[in-house]
Design an enzyme around this catalytic site. Structure first.
Site, PDB file in Angstrom:
ATOM      1  N   ARG A 249       5.930  13.635  -7.617  1.00 14.91           N
ATOM      2  CA  ARG A 249       5.769  13.710  -6.154  1.00 14.91           C
ATOM      3  C   ARG A 249       6.148  15.130  -5.745  1.00 14.91           C
ATOM      4  O   ARG A 249       7.283  15.562  -5.991  1.00 14.91           O
ATOM      5  CB  ARG A 249       6.670  12.679  -5.470  1.00 14.91           C
ATOM      6  CG  ARG A 249       6.728  12.851  -3.977  1.00 14.91           C
ATOM      7  CD  ARG A 249       7.352  11.672  -3.274  1.00 14.91           C
ATOM      8  NE  ARG A 249       6.454  10.533  -3.260  1.00 14.91           N
ATOM      9  CZ  ARG A 249       6.573   9.500  -2.435  1.00 14.91           C
ATOM     10  NH1 ARG A 249       7.557   9.450  -1.562  1.00 14.91           N
ATOM     11  NH2 ARG A 249       5.718   8.500  -2.470  1.00 14.91           N
TER      12      ARG A 249
ATOM     13  N   HIS B   2      -2.502  10.869  -1.812  1.00 19.50           N
ATOM     14  CA  HIS B   2      -1.590   9.820  -2.300  1.00 19.50           C
ATOM     15  C   HIS B   2      -2.442   8.722  -2.952  1.00 19.50           C
ATOM     16  O   HIS B   2      -2.576   7.608  -2.437  1.00 19.50           O
ATOM     17  CB  HIS B   2      -0.778   9.264  -1.127  1.00 19.50           C
ATOM     18  CG  HIS B   2       0.426   8.462  -1.540  1.00 19.50           C
ATOM     19  ND1 HIS B   2       0.785   8.265  -2.857  1.00 19.50           N
ATOM     20  CD2 HIS B   2       1.351   7.796  -0.792  1.00 19.50           C
ATOM     21  CE1 HIS B   2       1.878   7.516  -2.898  1.00 19.50           C
ATOM     22  NE2 HIS B   2       2.241   7.221  -1.668  1.00 19.50           N
TER      23      HIS B   2
ATOM     24  N   GLN C 138      -1.157   4.955  -3.686  1.00 20.36           N
ATOM     25  CA  GLN C 138      -1.068   4.097  -2.506  1.00 20.36           C
ATOM     26  C   GLN C 138      -2.425   3.455  -2.229  1.00 20.36           C
ATOM     27  O   GLN C 138      -2.524   2.253  -1.938  1.00 20.36           O
ATOM     28  CB  GLN C 138      -0.614   4.925  -1.290  1.00 20.36           C
ATOM     29  CG  GLN C 138      -0.478   4.094  -0.026  1.00 20.36           C
ATOM     30  CD  GLN C 138       0.615   3.045  -0.147  1.00 20.36           C
ATOM     31  OE1 GLN C 138       1.725   3.355  -0.554  1.00 20.36           O
ATOM     32  NE2 GLN C 138       0.311   1.798   0.191  1.00 20.36           N
TER      33      GLN C 138
ATOM     34  N   ASP D 246      -0.487   5.599   9.371  1.00 21.52           N
ATOM     35  CA  ASP D 246       0.634   6.167   8.612  1.00 21.52           C
ATOM     36  C   ASP D 246       1.533   6.832   9.658  1.00 21.52           C
ATOM     37  O   ASP D 246       1.151   6.966  10.839  1.00 21.52           O
ATOM     38  CB  ASP D 246       0.073   7.196   7.602  1.00 21.52           C
ATOM     39  CG  ASP D 246       1.102   7.716   6.604  1.00 21.52           C
ATOM     40  OD1 ASP D 246       2.274   7.294   6.659  1.00 21.52           O
ATOM     41  OD2 ASP D 246       0.724   8.556   5.761  1.00 21.52           O
TER      42      ASP D 246
ATOM     43  N   CYS E 125       1.196   2.199   4.722  1.00 22.06           N
ATOM     44  CA  CYS E 125       1.785   2.456   3.392  1.00 22.06           C
ATOM     45  C   CYS E 125       3.298   2.302   3.372  1.00 22.06           C
ATOM     46  O   CYS E 125       3.883   2.064   2.323  1.00 22.06           O
ATOM     47  CB  CYS E 125       1.404   3.863   2.944  1.00 22.06           C
ATOM     48  SG  CYS E 125       1.986   5.157   4.068  1.00 22.06           S
TER      49      CYS E 125
ATOM     50  N   ARG F 115       1.751  -2.331  -5.148  1.00 15.95           N
ATOM     51  CA  ARG F 115       2.017  -1.037  -5.808  1.00 15.95           C
ATOM     52  C   ARG F 115       2.420  -1.282  -7.262  1.00 15.95           C
ATOM     53  O   ARG F 115       1.980  -0.570  -8.166  1.00 15.95           O
ATOM     54  CB  ARG F 115       3.154  -0.283  -5.082  1.00 15.95           C
ATOM     55  CG  ARG F 115       2.828   0.258  -3.704  1.00 15.95           C
ATOM     56  CD  ARG F 115       1.821   1.383  -3.721  1.00 15.95           C
ATOM     57  NE  ARG F 115       2.190   2.512  -4.543  1.00 15.95           N
ATOM     58  CZ  ARG F 115       2.910   3.560  -4.141  1.00 15.95           C
ATOM     59  NH1 ARG F 115       3.334   3.620  -2.897  1.00 15.95           N
ATOM     60  NH2 ARG F 115       3.167   4.570  -4.957  1.00 15.95           N
TER      61      ARG F 115
HETATM   62  N1  NVA Z   1       2.256  10.504   4.829  1.00 13.42           N
HETATM   63  C1  NVA Z   1       3.563  10.076   4.398  1.00 13.42           C
HETATM   64  C2  NVA Z   1       3.407   9.034   3.353  1.00 13.42           C
HETATM   65  C3  NVA Z   1       4.688   8.502   2.788  1.00 13.42           C
HETATM   66  C4  NVA Z   1       4.460   7.452   1.736  1.00 13.42           C
HETATM   67  C5  NVA Z   1       4.327  11.281   3.875  1.00 13.42           C
HETATM   68  O1  NVA Z   1       3.736  12.132   3.209  1.00 13.42           O
HETATM   69  O2  NVA Z   1       5.522  11.367   4.157  1.00 13.42           O
HETATM   70  N1   CP Z   2       4.353   4.293   0.343  1.00 10.93           N
HETATM   71  C1   CP Z   2       5.142   5.078  -0.417  1.00 10.93           C
HETATM   72  O1   CP Z   2       4.695   5.887  -1.224  1.00 10.93           O
HETATM   73  O2   CP Z   2       6.472   4.871  -0.199  1.00 10.93           O
HETATM   74  P1   CP Z   2       7.664   5.744  -0.769  1.00 10.93           P
HETATM   75  O3   CP Z   2       7.641   7.072  -0.034  1.00 10.93           O
HETATM   76  O4   CP Z   2       8.885   4.949  -0.453  1.00 10.93           O
HETATM   77  O5   CP Z   2       7.466   5.954  -2.238  1.00 10.93           O
END
Ligand code: NVA
Ligand code: CP
Length: 306
Positions: free
Chosen positions: A106, A133, A136, A223, A264, A292
């Site tokens: 990540r 992502h 997801q 989101d 998500c 997931r």
């Molecule tokens: N768009 C959000 C998704 C988190 C799972 C982020 O990048 O923080």
């Molecule tokens: N939806 C998702 O990726 O959640 P986290 O940020 O908790 O991993």
């Protein structure tokens, strides 16, 4: 099924057939898991998980996926790695590839996951970058399939910020031939390259009027307005999105009667979605969370040809 791609970075790497096969495998693995059947096909395999940003679902579901398949996951927060003291991504990728069988990361800039993949000899999975992502969206398509069955005749509406999740969703819809409508404030639209590429395959309407875009949708998705990498612009963003882009019960009523609502998570309740919608009967957010785990097991098995 062995995926043709070595890496999953955006979702655009998958063919329609592969995406449909992954959805079916995820559903099958969920059923097996409920029946108490175990598979240890990843015995002696190890995954390195790099987190430059916080995570709840991705972290836990990947670690459990490896555990439940008989393998092992090593959690590496950014600050535990020499990466945080300036070692290059390239050297990190080469080092980890010597030790482990798969890397999940990540990251902030999407380029970082590309660099990791280009310098790794083992599969690299994007566990979220600022731009995509894919994991997801794999779980979300599994969730949509469980509730809608026929993916051929649905319309998906995305309301709010066009985040990393939205960009991977557009690629997924373009593979599956699902038309989309998107409503976001001007200046917060999806990635233009993703739109340009995907419009060759599906229709994508974009408009800043959420009531128009949600009209007759079978699936409604959103989101947070403030993604992790946008926290510094939090106040400006909230002003831009509220109240117009908040999904409340009256906006939800404009979608089809049997429409489902996906998010998500994590959600900022009261901002992009009201409690009444996320807790309501149309919400399938806890199914997304559960899926997931199963979908990531399907992905890992398919990357390893098992
Ligand atoms: N768009 C959000 C998704 C988190 C799972 C982020 O990048 O923080
Ligand atoms: N939806 C998702 O990726 O959640 P986290 O940020 O908790 O991993």
């Amino acid at each position: 099924m062995k995926l043709q791609t070595q890496n999953l970075l955006t979702l655009d790497e998958l063919t329609k057939h592969e995406l449909l096969q992954l959805i079916e495998l995820g559903i099958k693995l969920k059923r097996y898991s409920k029946d108490g059947k175990n598979f240890y096909e990843l015995k002696n395999k190890t995954m390195a998980m790099i987190f430059q940003k916080p995570s709840t679902r991705t972290r836990v579901s990947f670690e459990l996926s490896m555990l439940q398949l008989g393998g092992h996951a090593i959690n590496l927060s950014h600050r535990d790695l020499q990466l945080s003291l300036g070692e290059s991504i390239e050297d990190t990728a080469k080092t980890l590839s010597i030790y482990v069988d798969v890397i999940m990361a990540r990251v902030y800039e999407h380029k970082q996951i590309e660099l990791l993949a280009n310098n790794s000899s083992v599969p690299v999975i994007n566990g979220l970058s600022n731009t995509f992502h894919p994991c997801q969206i794999l779980a979300d398509f599994m969730t949509i399939k469980e509730h809608k069955d026929d993916l051929n005749n649905i319309k998906i509406a995305w309301i709010g910020d066009c985040t990393n999740v939205c960009n991977s969703l557009i690629y997924g819809c373009s593979k599956l031939g699902i038309n989309m409508s998107i409503s976001s404030p001007q200046g917060y639209e999806p990635n233009p390259d993703v739109i340009h590429e995907s419009r060759k395959h599906i229709s994508i309407e974009i408009d800043d009027n959420p009531s128009h875009m949600i009209d007759k949708a079978d699936v409604v998705m959103t989101d947070t307005f403030v993604s992790i990498h946008d926290i510094k612009n939090q106040d400006k963003r909230i002003q831009k999105f509220l109240p117009k882009f908040r999904i409340n019960s009256s906006l939800m009523k404009k979608a089809n009667k049997n429409a489902i609502f996906l998010h998500c998570l994590p959600a900022k309740r009261g901002y992009e979605v009201t409690d009444s919608v996320i807790n309501g009967t149309q919400s399938v957010v806890w199914h997304e969370v559960e899926n997931r785990l199963h979908m990531q097991k399907a992905l890992l098995l398919s990357l390893f040809d098992i």
